[in-house]
Enzyme design. Sequence first.
Site, PDB file in Angstrom:
ATOM      1  N   TYR A   1      42.719  41.326  26.798  1.00 27.43           N
ATOM      2  CA  TYR A   1      43.242  42.155  26.449  1.00 27.43           C
ATOM      3  C   TYR A   1      44.117  42.846  27.839  1.00 27.43           C
ATOM      4  O   TYR A   1      44.040  41.837  28.425  1.00 27.43           O
ATOM      5  CB  TYR A   1      42.612  43.008  26.240  1.00 27.43           C
TER       6      TYR A   1
ATOM      7  N   LYS B   1      41.848  37.656  31.757  1.00 31.93           N
ATOM      8  CA  LYS B   1      41.683  39.031  31.389  1.00 31.93           C
ATOM      9  C   LYS B   1      40.526  38.821  29.947  1.00 31.93           C
ATOM     10  O   LYS B   1      41.202  39.315  28.583  1.00 31.93           O
ATOM     11  CB  LYS B   1      41.916  39.614  31.561  1.00 31.93           C
TER      12      LYS B   1
ATOM     13  N   GLU C   1      33.496  42.848  42.467  1.00 36.08           N
ATOM     14  CA  GLU C   1      33.909  43.586  42.024  1.00 36.08           C
ATOM     15  C   GLU C   1      33.305  45.031  41.090  1.00 36.08           C
ATOM     16  O   GLU C   1      32.059  44.888  41.149  1.00 36.08           O
ATOM     17  CB  GLU C   1      35.575  42.899  40.705  1.00 36.08           C
TER      18      GLU C   1
ATOM     19  N   LEU D   1      39.263  39.604  38.332  1.00 34.10           N
ATOM     20  CA  LEU D   1      40.587  40.026  38.066  1.00 34.10           C
ATOM     21  C   LEU D   1      41.867  40.577  39.096  1.00 34.10           C
ATOM     22  O   LEU D   1      41.245  41.250  39.736  1.00 34.10           O
ATOM     23  CB  LEU D   1      40.285  41.142  37.109  1.00 34.10           C
TER      24      LEU D   1
HETATM   25  N1  PMP Z   1      38.241  44.161  37.616  1.00 40.91           N
HETATM   26  C1  PMP Z   1      37.790  44.608  36.441  1.00 40.91           C
HETATM   27  C2  PMP Z   1      36.547  43.193  35.713  1.00 40.91           C
HETATM   28  C3  PMP Z   1      38.882  44.988  35.389  1.00 40.91           C
HETATM   29  O1  PMP Z   1      37.566  45.404  33.912  1.00 40.91           O
HETATM   30  C4  PMP Z   1      39.693  46.195  35.478  1.00 40.91           C
HETATM   31  C5  PMP Z   1      40.026  46.498  34.764  1.00 40.91           C
HETATM   32  N2  PMP Z   1      40.153  45.654  33.119  1.00 40.91           N
HETATM   33  C6  PMP Z   1      40.387  45.820  36.966  1.00 40.91           C
HETATM   34  C7  PMP Z   1      39.440  45.371  37.638  1.00 40.91           C
HETATM   35  C8  PMP Z   1      41.102  46.788  37.119  1.00 40.91           C
HETATM   36  O2  PMP Z   1      42.590  46.152  37.453  1.00 40.91           O
HETATM   37  P1  PMP Z   1      43.605  47.433  36.829  1.00 40.91           P
HETATM   38  O3  PMP Z   1      43.821  47.633  37.870  1.00 40.91           O
HETATM   39  O4  PMP Z   1      44.634  46.291  36.335  1.00 40.91           O
HETATM   40  O5  PMP Z   1      43.109  47.951  35.315  1.00 40.91           O
END
Ligand code: PMP
Length: 285
Positions: A33, A149, A181, A205
């Site tokens: 996603y 993701k 994270e 991620l």
């Molecule tokens: N880490 C995780 C586990 C996440 O789910 C997200 C948000 N989808 C992020 C980091 C931040 O990623 P982004 O800046 O691309 O939204």
Amino acid sequence: MTRTVYLNGQYLPEDEAKVSIFDRGFLFADGVYEVTSVLDGKLIDFDGHATRLARSLGELEMGNPISKEDLLEVHRELVRRNDIGDGLIYLQITRGAADRDFAYPAEDTPQTIVLFTQSKPGLAENPMATTGMKVISIEDQRWGRRDIKTVQLLYPSMGKMMAKAAGAHDAWMVEDGKITEGTSNNAYIVKNGKIITRNLGTEILHGITRAAVLRFAREAQMEVEERAFTLDEAKAADEAFITSASSFVMPVVEIDGAPVGDGKVGRVAPRLREIYLDESRKAAV
Ligand code: PMP
């Protein structure tokens, strides 16, 4: 107003969009996603999200059923049809529906592609940006390919519930004493003016907002160090914050009930938030 969603090439009222019970997204969490934010009717960091989507699909040997150009058009059409000023666009692609079997189905199995909007008026004016958020630390019990993701979000969901039960807004996950994270965001600390965030790898991620914020920080001559940091370091930091597509840059003022620094929103996070919002609005499509 009934929301219009996108399913496999069609724009449909949300209650008419149906997916098979045999969909591998439903049975195996075999799907990926993206979430892209919309400000003033325009897409923020679209290119980064589309690029990461292609990477996630590739890592799982899944086909990419839509070109970047068509994907952009679908995003824009959903913004138009749902009259989104500020909000989010959720996109999910799965390996499609097939009789239940652990082995991947035949490569010509049609994939499922779903997009829907969430209207969030004032998304960039969240009052938490001035008050800051509270996080708790929890053990990171997710699988080992967090750089992909995928839609298997049960543990992050449990983490949010643990945070809620503790009177906090989110949880930072810890593995071998080091922060990986947040449940849905990347985590940062600031010590002696230096911005520290976990280096990229399979443990986290690769946030699209993270990439942009670090670029802007370096352009603004701020010192950045990409390395793992411990929970103890975080608790002793001057400042802490998170980044994500839906929260942009959000200060963290409390970890496990103890104040970060003086317990107030510091200087670095608000500055990065301002730069990020300004620059991404300018580059929005
Ligand atoms: N880490 C995780 C586990 C996440 O789910 C997200 C948000 N989808 C992020 C980091 C931040 O990623 P982004 O800046 O691309 O939204």
